[in-house]
Motif scaffolding. Structure first.
Motif: not given
Length: 522
Positions: A188-213
């Motif tokens: 978020e801070n403009p720096n003086g290096t010009g480097a490319l960083y990882v801002k976010s990286a995540y797995y995402f799992y979804r399901n329509d039911t939870f433990l049969g409910s």
């Protein structure tokens, strides 16, 4: 233009853009269905086009035999020509739509897009001793490279790479750069290096039911999308991340799990979300004698955060949201300048906001397209034994309130105009260091903050212009500091001093930021 075709083109445009907050699997599944439908329609139309000459010849022979006259034949021929022209036009447009969808999917489930912004900021500071500092030509570029991959309907990956840099090299004081690339704010801070960083990286799992409910649920793990959350996203012209921007706006590593309660309770939009993570790791350096082992001193410990978001109601127009968290082993510096750090204590926080997307019930088009929100928040410090937080050894409560309007611009159909105000008390503390304001987080202000912004699309939703003005009038110091602070103010950055009682050249009294940007997203 034919209405079904118009619907197809609109659908294709929405699918190609980042138009909603659904998962990437949903987007690609919808795109593939749309592609199949368009291909079927295209084949039917081509078959109809090929059959027309034969049908026309048979019609002419039949009319000659029945001797119905040339007038009717001429009229039929004219109608055939008009239909043929319309059909050819539709064929061309459908083929163009198919090309756009094919280009967006690239034959697989990978989706990448670019978000590039060039900003001009004019910043001004008035210090407690009356001195002034300013920069009348602060230029910066920010690049986000967004990537998404859906393996199937249940599991996907999302990542974002970020580059944020001032124009050219910067002439900086080495003693003041210790916090600039801190893990919570590095992108978020403009720096003086010009480097490319990882801002976010995540797995995402979804399901329509939870433990049969009948409870839809999600689980994600990685570097969290925890900046530009709800409420602060309006002025950023972005979709909201999950946290409330009133109390949380930092990059963070951890996990979250959301459970939809709407089907279970019958209450529109109800859900609960649990979040947890680690804000800093107490580990030795790689080339120490015992690399990555826990440090033997007690000066710093792992920083942990756990929170809960509960939305009791959201029907699309009216919504209420609450957020609670606790953060342990928070830090501050033990001396002047940049460090070293020491653990000073814990912080607890709660907030609630109410929002209406559309004021009234069809009172006017302007009010129907106006959003109003109001938010209240509280923080409570809990110093470790023998340590101080905000200059005191006992617990202190801080308070903040925030209100805003987001309205049609009146200059165009898609432009937006916004007004916001927030106030914080003497011991108010938010963890909002990554808020995208050059002069520091406005919602962290121990005092009053005012903001007005105008966002206007220039080329569809691809290129936009924003003009924004932020003004902060501090009542107490330490708004953008960390969490500690000795009673005499000799160490620590979080101690609140009343501005008029502390004529210091190092304490900001008033701050202003005028920003103009151009932003490309596709």
């Amino acid at each position: 233009m034919n209405k079904p075709l118009l619907g197809s083109l609109v659908a294709a445009t929405l699918l190609i853009g980042d138009a909603s907050a659904v998962t990437m699997y949903d987007r690609f599944e919808t795109m593939e269905k749309e592609m199949l439908r368009l291909k079927t329609e295209l084949a039917d139309m081509k078959a109809k086009e090929a059959a027309k000459p034969v049908a026309a010849e048979e019609a002419d022979e039949e009319e000659d035999e029945e001797e119905k006259g040339a007038t009717k034949a001429d009229a039929a021929e004219s109608e055939d020509e008009e239909e043929g022209d319309s059909l050819t036009e539709r064929l061309d447009e459908l083929e163009e739509s198919l090309h756009d969808i094919n280009r967006a999917t690239a034959g697989n489930h990978l989706k990448m897009d670019v978000d590039f912004r060039t900003s001009y900021d004019h910043v001004n500071y008035e210090m407690a001793d009356g001195s002034k500092h300013k920069n009348t030509a602060l230029m910066s570029n920010r690049l986000w490279l967004n990537m998404n991959w859906a393996a199937n309907e249940n599991i996907s990956f999302t990542g974002q790479l970020a580059y944020n840099k001032t124009y050219g090299a910067r002439f900086i004081d080495p003693a003041s750069t210790g916090f600039e690339n801190f893990d919570w704010t590095g992108n978020e801070n403009p720096n003086g290096t010009g480097a490319l960083y990882v801002k976010s990286a995540y797995y995402f799992y979804r399901n329509d039911t939870f433990l049969g409910s009948d409870i839809p649920w999600t689980f994600s793990l990685g570097r969290r999308p925890s900046t530009n959350g709800h409420l602060i996203n309006f002025r950023e012209n972005d979709l909201a991340a999950s946290p409330s921007g009133h109390t949380i706006n930092v990059e963070f590593d951890g996990l979250s799990s959301k459970f939809g309660l709407e089907k279970l309770t019958g209450v529109p939009g109800m859900y609960v979300k649990f979040c947890a993570g680690q804000g800093a790791s107490d580990a030795k350096a790689m080339f120490a004698s015992t690399p990555y082992a826990t440090e033997t001193t007690d000066d710093t410990k792992d920083i942990h955060l756990a929170g809960l978001i509960f939305v009791p109601y959201n029907n699309g127009q009216f919504s209420v949201s609450t957020q609670f968290y606790g953060a342990s082993n928070l830090i501050d510096t033990t001396g002047p300048g940049t460090g070293p750090f020491e653990t000073v204590g814990d912080l607890y926080s709660g907030s609630i906001y109410m929002m209406t997307n559309g004021i009234g019930n069809e009172w006017s088009d302007f009010l129907d397209d106006t959003t109003f929100f109001i938010s209240g928040a509280m923080s409570r410090s809990n110093p470790d034994e023998g340590k101080t937080m905000f200059g005191l050894t006992d617990m202190q409560n801080g308070y903040s309130y925030w209100a805003g309007l987001n309205m049609p611009s009146l200059f165009s159909e898609d432009g937006r105009f916004g007004l916001e105000f927030n106030h914080g008390s003497k011991y108010w503390r938010s963890i909002t260091y990554a808020e995208d304001t050059m002069i520091g987080s406005k919602v962290a202000a121990r005092g009053d903050a005012y903001e007005v912004y105008f966002t206007e699309p220039l080329v569809d939703d691809i290129l936009s212009l924003q003009v924004r003005y932020t003004y902060i009038d501090y009542d107490y110091s330490g708004s953008n500091g960390f969490f500690g602070g000795a009673a005499n103010g000799a160490t620590g950055t979080g101690t609140p001093f009343k501005i008029e009682d502390t004529p210091s050249p190092f304490i900001v009294d008033k701050a202003q930021d005028l920003r103009v940007y151009l932003r490309y997203r596709y």
